[in-house]
Design a protein around this motif. Structure first.
Motif, PDB file in Angstrom:
ATOM      1  N   SER A  95     -10.830 -63.700  28.781  1.00 55.47           N
ATOM      2  CA  SER A  95      -9.585 -64.297  29.267  1.00 55.47           C
ATOM      3  C   SER A  95      -9.877 -65.031  30.572  1.00 55.47           C
ATOM      4  O   SER A  95     -10.970 -64.906  31.146  1.00 55.47           O
ATOM      5  CB  SER A  95      -8.542 -63.201  29.510  1.00 55.47           C
ATOM      6  N   ALA A  96      -8.922 -65.793  31.065  1.00 54.42           N
ATOM      7  CA  ALA A  96      -9.114 -66.520  32.324  1.00 54.42           C
ATOM      8  C   ALA A  96      -9.409 -65.556  33.467  1.00 54.42           C
ATOM      9  O   ALA A  96     -10.266 -65.817  34.330  1.00 54.42           O
ATOM     10  CB  ALA A  96      -7.882 -67.365  32.633  1.00 54.42           C
ATOM     11  N   GLU A  97      -8.705 -64.416  33.479  1.00 53.38           N
ATOM     12  CA  GLU A  97      -8.923 -63.422  34.530  1.00 53.38           C
ATOM     13  C   GLU A  97     -10.307 -62.788  34.408  1.00 53.38           C
ATOM     14  O   GLU A  97     -11.009 -62.565  35.405  1.00 53.38           O
ATOM     15  CB  GLU A  97      -7.852 -62.329  34.461  1.00 53.38           C
ATOM     16  N   GLU A  98     -10.728 -62.492  33.169  1.00 51.00           N
ATOM     17  CA  GLU A  98     -12.050 -61.901  32.965  1.00 51.00           C
ATOM     18  C   GLU A  98     -13.156 -62.877  33.332  1.00 51.00           C
ATOM     19  O   GLU A  98     -14.188 -62.489  33.906  1.00 51.00           O
ATOM     20  CB  GLU A  98     -12.200 -61.469  31.506  1.00 51.00           C
ATOM     21  N   GLU A  99     -12.958 -64.157  33.033  1.00 50.05           N
ATOM     22  CA  GLU A  99     -13.962 -65.159  33.388  1.00 50.05           C
ATOM     23  C   GLU A  99     -14.094 -65.258  34.902  1.00 50.05           C
ATOM     24  O   GLU A  99     -15.213 -65.305  35.439  1.00 50.05           O
ATOM     25  CB  GLU A  99     -13.586 -66.515  32.802  1.00 50.05           C
ATOM     26  N   ALA A 100     -12.969 -65.289  35.611  1.00 48.83           N
ATOM     27  CA  ALA A 100     -13.014 -65.371  37.078  1.00 48.83           C
ATOM     28  C   ALA A 100     -13.724 -64.158  37.665  1.00 48.83           C
ATOM     29  O   ALA A 100     -14.519 -64.274  38.603  1.00 48.83           O
ATOM     30  CB  ALA A 100     -11.597 -65.502  37.627  1.00 48.83           C
ATOM     31  N   ALA A 101     -13.452 -62.974  37.101  1.00 47.38           N
ATOM     32  CA  ALA A 101     -14.099 -61.758  37.587  1.00 47.38           C
ATOM     33  C   ALA A 101     -15.598 -61.772  37.289  1.00 47.38           C
ATOM     34  O   ALA A 101     -16.414 -61.362  38.123  1.00 47.38           O
ATOM     35  CB  ALA A 101     -13.447 -60.535  36.945  1.00 47.38           C
ATOM     36  N   ARG A 129     -17.715 -63.666  39.742  1.00 44.35           N
ATOM     37  CA  ARG A 129     -17.890 -63.027  41.062  1.00 44.35           C
ATOM     38  C   ARG A 129     -18.931 -61.921  41.025  1.00 44.35           C
ATOM     39  O   ARG A 129     -19.320 -61.396  42.070  1.00 44.35           O
ATOM     40  CB  ARG A 129     -16.553 -62.467  41.549  1.00 44.35           C
TER      41      ARG A 129
END
Length: 283
Positions: free
Chosen positions: A146-152, A155
């Protein structure tokens, strides 16, 4: 090429085959040739020369095999242009899809120069891309984050293991690079000349490609590839959102590194520090 008698004598000692193998049809019974036996009998090219290309049955398509042999001929030429120029000329004839198919052939033949050509193609295609989405498009990889998982994921440190377990390659369209690179070894090998910034972007491409990026950066080949004239490139790690990357990279630098390069221009000479460390140890 080597004779069939040579091949047969080696195969007489092979009781079972627990490794990749190919079949060579001769005037007698077909010979099943394990990879190690093939290396003792001669190269894959020798086997094909002995029995004819149409009679050699290998785990690759005829088109792929012919392309590999053509490139090997060009790379093996002992006269004419320098090897570096021959590598570039070979790479210019390949797109990333052809390079992916040739990765397993290069590994199967243990042909370092053919593998180098493949790796250079991957680096030339992937290194200029500026985001995981662009890399997904180039590789035709189906997103599984998901977009949130990709951003995490972007990092996270590049070195080490992700906390997110991965079960094989992610599902992918039929023409995906994930499908062409059928083994983990091939997927990791093709990334050996990609820079650290590209491997960091792969963390956000998919779970499978994140695993391949971590395995690639941990390899001795990747570390050695990114050191030139005793100078290591560290700019990507300095700019990494994961502060651990710089320390991990410095700990993994191969022996003989005397200089650190930030961006192709700014360099830090390590010679005084190395000399000081030697003097302290002697004291």
């Amino acid at each position: 090429g080597k004779s069939d008698d040579c091949c047969t004598s080696v195969l007489q000692d092979v009781a079972t085959i627990d490794e990749p193998a190919f079949t060579v049809r001769t005037t007698g019974a077909p010979l099943i040739m394990p990879h190690t036996a093939a290396l003792e009998c001669g190269t894959f090219r020798h086997m094909i020369e002995d029995v004819g290309a149409s009679e050699a049955h290998v785990p690759f398509s005829e088109t792929c095999t012919s392309a590999a042999l053509e490139l090997i001929d060009r790379l093996s030429a002992r006269v004419g242009e320098p090897l570096a120029s021959r590598r570039r000329a070979c790479g210019q004839r390949l797109d990333i899809w052809a390079a992916a198919e040739l990765t397993e052939v290069a590994l199967f033949l243990e042909h370092a120069e053919l593998l180098r050509v493949v790796q250079d193609v991957f680096a030339s295609v992937l290194d200029p891309l500026d985001s995981p989405a662009a890399i997904r498009a180039a590789l035709d990889v189906a997103p599984d984050l998901s977009a949130e998982e990709e951003a995490a994921a972007l990092r996270q440190p590049l070195f080490g293991h992700s906390a997110d377990p991965v079960q094989g390659l992610n599902s992918a369209p039929q023409r995906s690079l994930s499908a062409l690179l059928r083994t983990d070894d091939a997927a990791v090998a093709c990334l050996a000349r990609c820079d650290g910034a590209t491997l960091r972007k792969l963390l956000g491409v998919s779970r499978g490609w994140a695993r391949h990026a971590r395995e690639a950066v941990a390899s001795e080949q990747w570390a050695a590839t990114h050191v030139t004239d005793h100078t290591a490139q560290i700019g990507w790690a300095v700019c990494s959102p994961a502060v651990e990357d710089l320390g991990d990279l410095l700990r993994r630098l191969p022996h003989g590194v005397l200089c650190l390069c930030m961006d192709g221009e700014r360099e830090v000479d390590l010679t005084p520090l190395l000399a000081a460390r030697v003097l302290d140890a002697a004291a």
